[in-house]
Every structure is written in structure tokens, then in C-alpha cells.
Design an enzyme around this catalytic site. Structure first.
Site, short mmCIF file in Angstrom:
data_model
loop_
_atom_site.label_atom_id
_atom_site.label_comp_id
_atom_site.label_asym_id
_atom_site.label_seq_id
_atom_site.Cartn_x
_atom_site.Cartn_y
_atom_site.Cartn_z
N ALA A 71 2.42 -2.55 0.18
CA ALA A 71 2.60 -1.40 -0.72
C ALA A 71 3.18 -2.00 -1.99
O ALA A 71 4.40 -2.06 -2.18
CB ALA A 71 3.53 -0.37 -0.12
N LEU A 74 0.69 -0.68 -7.35
CA LEU A 74 -0.12 -0.85 -8.56
C LEU A 74 0.58 -1.60 -9.70
O LEU A 74 0.52 -1.17 -10.86
CB LEU A 74 -0.57 0.52 -9.07
CG LEU A 74 -1.72 1.18 -8.30
CD1 LEU A 74 -1.74 2.68 -8.56
CD2 LEU A 74 -3.05 0.60 -8.71
N CYS A 129 -6.26 3.82 -3.52
CA CYS A 129 -5.01 3.16 -3.12
C CYS A 129 -4.31 4.07 -2.12
O CYS A 129 -4.13 5.26 -2.38
CB CYS A 129 -4.11 2.91 -4.33
SG CYS A 129 -2.54 2.21 -3.84
N ILE A 189 -14.05 -0.96 2.36
CA ILE A 189 -13.08 0.09 2.19
C ILE A 189 -11.81 -0.45 1.54
O ILE A 189 -11.59 -1.67 1.53
CB ILE A 189 -12.67 0.69 3.59
CG1 ILE A 189 -12.24 -0.43 4.52
CG2 ILE A 189 -13.74 1.56 4.16
CD1 ILE A 189 -11.79 -0.03 5.91
N ASN A 190 -10.98 0.44 1.03
CA ASN A 190 -9.61 0.06 0.65
C ASN A 190 -8.80 -0.05 1.95
O ASN A 190 -9.35 0.13 3.04
CB ASN A 190 -9.01 1.11 -0.30
CG ASN A 190 -7.95 0.52 -1.22
OD1 ASN A 190 -7.09 -0.24 -0.77
ND2 ASN A 190 -8.00 0.86 -2.49
N THR A 191 -7.53 -0.33 1.84
CA THR A 191 -6.71 -0.54 3.04
C THR A 191 -6.47 0.77 3.80
O THR A 191 -6.63 1.86 3.26
CB THR A 191 -5.35 -1.16 2.65
OG1 THR A 191 -4.78 -0.36 1.61
CG2 THR A 191 -5.53 -2.58 2.16
N GLY A 215 -6.93 -7.08 6.62
CA GLY A 215 -7.02 -8.21 7.56
C GLY A 215 -7.84 -7.89 8.79
O GLY A 215 -8.44 -6.81 8.90
N GLY A 242 -11.09 -7.11 6.04
CA GLY A 242 -11.00 -7.93 7.24
C GLY A 242 -11.99 -9.06 7.35
O GLY A 242 -12.10 -9.69 8.41
N GLY A 263 -10.31 -10.86 0.65
CA GLY A 263 -8.97 -10.76 0.07
C GLY A 263 -7.94 -11.42 0.94
O GLY A 263 -7.58 -12.58 0.76
O1 RRO Z 1 -1.09 -1.95 -5.49
C1 RRO Z 1 -1.15 -1.59 -4.30
O2 RRO Z 1 -0.13 -1.36 -3.62
C2 RRO Z 1 -2.45 -1.40 -3.63
C3 RRO Z 1 -3.58 -0.89 -4.24
BR1 RRO Z 1 -3.63 -0.51 -6.03
C4 RRO Z 1 -4.75 -0.64 -3.48
O3 RRO Z 1 -5.78 -0.15 -3.96
N1 RRO Z 1 -4.70 -0.94 -2.17
C5 RRO Z 1 -3.62 -1.45 -1.58
O4 RRO Z 1 -3.64 -1.70 -0.37
N2 RRO Z 1 -2.49 -1.68 -2.31
#
Ligand code: RRO
Length: 303
Positions: A71, A74, A129, A189-191, A215, A242, A263
Site C-alpha cells: 500500500a 500512489l 488501485c 489485473i491490478n492487485t 505475486g 503473478g 512486476g
Molecule cells: O501506489 C500504490 O499503492 C498502488 C497502486 Br497506484 C496500484 O495501482 N496498485 C497497487 O497495488 N498499489
């Protein structure tokens, strides 16, 4: 002759299907250049907003064995300062995709315009996010998602990719909304929203308490999302979440992805992962008698 590794996404030509995922090493021009030199087919920057932003206090990252929980909140230098990095990267031989966020459609447009002006080859809209208020809800609100995509599309000419959240009831529907609003591709996907607690004290480990899981633990979720999305849209799908070896990349291509973003695995396997995934894909294609990547995209749908 070796199979052809090039792929095309919304007019962007990639020398191989590997991409740097947003948020990882994408915060400075010099790091991005190193990733390109390491063999990535395209680069996605850290998400950039209208103003500089410090992000959350530490701890912002936790190793949870099956992956990483983050976390960051941004953190980014803001589009004005980051434009200098984009300009400096104009000589790169691989496409540069600038990840963009805003707290409303107008802010997305503002950042998107500046990024295009500085020389971004494409944009990836961060609509996902998992824990920043204003961003984490976008994919749950079809009208807001449509408005963001339509506004950006009418303001820029570069290809626009939408990064989707897995934290929704039906990701295929969300992807369709993005497509109908004009998105040129989607990233899935995003997390995944997640949490960890320190058992001696009972205290949540991340300062923000809730974070996003990335992951190996989330790869099967990525496979399912890419599979479902590629059944429901015609635009290209980019798999992210992942991917840690060439076999993972092949699985995503078979599920329907045209390219894959990497990533979290960089932390363990370093930048050499890009070349090892690309050459693993090439050997797989050769062994199976395929001539190009596109031949295996979505192959699992025939079952
Ligand atoms: O910056 C973050 O904490 C963050 C972002 Br912007 C995102 O799109 N996905 C994430 O897991 N962390």
C-alpha cells in the site's frame, strides 16, 4: 527460422510480449532505460497524477510468503516533473506507456494530455488501485469508468489501455464497459485487496492496514480474469499478476492475453527475467511448431 516474438497491441509494436508492470521501477527515467536494455518489450511507468504526492507512511510493503502486499499510496512526482523523464526517454527503442490517474475524469484528462505532449507512446489508465479512495471504486461504477475512458479518448490520440480491478463481481462486464467507452486494450489485473496482521501485537502490518496482493498467489486469479475477459471483448488483453517464469507467460497467452506484464517477480529474479521469459516463449513456440505468438493467444478457449 526461430518463431517471431513480436506482438501488436492497439498499434504499438512490441519486440516480444513482455512488459514492465506499472509501479515497479517505473518512477525514474534511468531505471526505465535499464529495464528496456534488459529486454522488456514495453515499459509501463509508475502511476502519475496531476500533482506531486508523497504516498502513505511506512510500512508500505510486506513480504507475505506467497507474494507481496503493498500500500504505497500512489507516491509520484506529478505529471509536470515526470514530463521531463518522458521527454528524456524519447530515444528508447521500446514503447513507453505512461500510467495515469486522477481523482475525477477531468484530472485523468489533464494528466493524459500532458503525458501525450511529453511523448508517451500510450497511456494505461489506473482505474483500479485497490486502496486509494477515489481510484479503488472506479471499476465498481460503470458510468464513472465510461466517463473517464470517453473523456481521455476524446482528448488524446495515443492508444489508451485501461487497467482493471479484480475486486469486482464480474470483471468481464467491466472490461466490456471499458471497450464500449473506447478503450484500445485492457490490462488484467491490478492487485487483490488483502491484509496481514503481526500476531504478537495484533497490529496490521501495513500503515494503511489494507493493501494489494501481488505475486504467485494471484496468478490463478489473473488466468481466470484474462480468460473471462477475452471471451467478452474484442480488444487485446494484457495479462498482469503473478507472472514469474515463461510457463506462467504461456499460460496467460493461452488464456487470451496478447502480452504479459511482469512486476513482483523482478524483486526475486532481477531484470534478467525479461529475457528468460521471452526466450522461454520462443522455445515453446518452436517446440510446438508455431511460427508466431498470435497463434497461441486464446487457444485454451477451444476446450
Ligand atoms: O501506489 C500504490 O499503492 C498502488 C497502486 Br497506484 C496500484 O495501482 N496498485 C497497487 O497495488 N498499489
Amino acid at each position: 527460422m526461430k518463431p517471431d516474438l513480436t506482438v501488436e497491441i492497439a498499434g504499438l509494436k512490441l519486440r516480444n510480449p513482455t512488459m514492465l508492470a506499472a509501479g515497479v521501477l517505473g518512477i525514474s527515467g534511468s531505471l526505465l532505460r535499464r529495464v528496456a536494455e534488459a529486454g522488456a518489450g514495453a515499459l509501463v511507468t509508475k502511476s502519475i497524477g496531476p500533482e506531486p504526492r508523497a504516498g502513505y507512511p511506512n510500512p508500505t510493503v510486506a513480504d507475505v510468503r506467497c507474494g507481496l502486499l503493498n500500500a504505497m499510496g500512489l507516491p509520484n512526482p506529478g505529471i509536470k516533473a515526470f514530463s521531463r523523464d518522458i521527454i528524456a526517454l524519447k530515444t528508447l527503442e521500446v514503447p513507453l506507456v505512461v500510467s495515469v490517474f486522477g481523482s475525477n475524469p477531468q484530472e485523468f484528462v489533464e494528466v493524459a494530455r500532458e503525458a501525450e505532449k511529453a511523448g508517451a507512446d500510450a497511456l494505461e489508465l489506473n482505474a483500479s488501485c485497490p486502496h486509494v479512495k477515489g481510484i479503488s471504486e472506479i471499476c465498481q461504477h460503470p458510468r464513472l469508468l465510461s466517463e473517464i475512458v470517453e473523456s481521455v479518448k476524446s482528448a488524446v490520440t495515443v492508444p489508451t489501455v485501461v487497467k482493471l480491478s479484480p475486486n469486482v463481481a464480474n470483471i468481464a462486464e467491466t472490461a466490456k464497459i471499458a471497450e464500449d467507452a473506447g478503450a484500445d486494450a485492457v490490462t488484467a489485473i491490478n492487485t487483490v485487496r488483502a491484509m496481514a496482521i503481526e500476531i504478537e501485537t495484533g497490529r496490521p502490518i501495513l500503515a494503511n492496514k489494507i493493501g494489494g496482493l501481488s505475486g504467485p498467489a494471484i496468478k490463478p486469479i489473473t488466468v481466470r480474469c484474462v480468460y473471462e475477459i477475452s471471451k467478452s471483448v474484442k480488444i487485446p488483453v494484457i495479462g498482469c499478476g503473478g507472472i514469474a517464469c515463461w510457463q506462467d507467460a504461456i499460460e496467460l497467452l493461452l488464456a487470451g492475453a496478447t502480452a504479459v506484464q511482469i512486476g513482483t517477480a523482478i524483486a526475486q529474479k532481477e531484470l534478467k527475467i525479461f529475457k528468460s521469459v521471452a526466450s522461454g516463449i520462443q522455445n515453446y513456440l518452436e517446440n510446438k511448431g508455431y511460427k508466431e505468438v498470435q497463434e497461441i493467444v486464446g487457444l485454451s478457449h477451444r476446450y
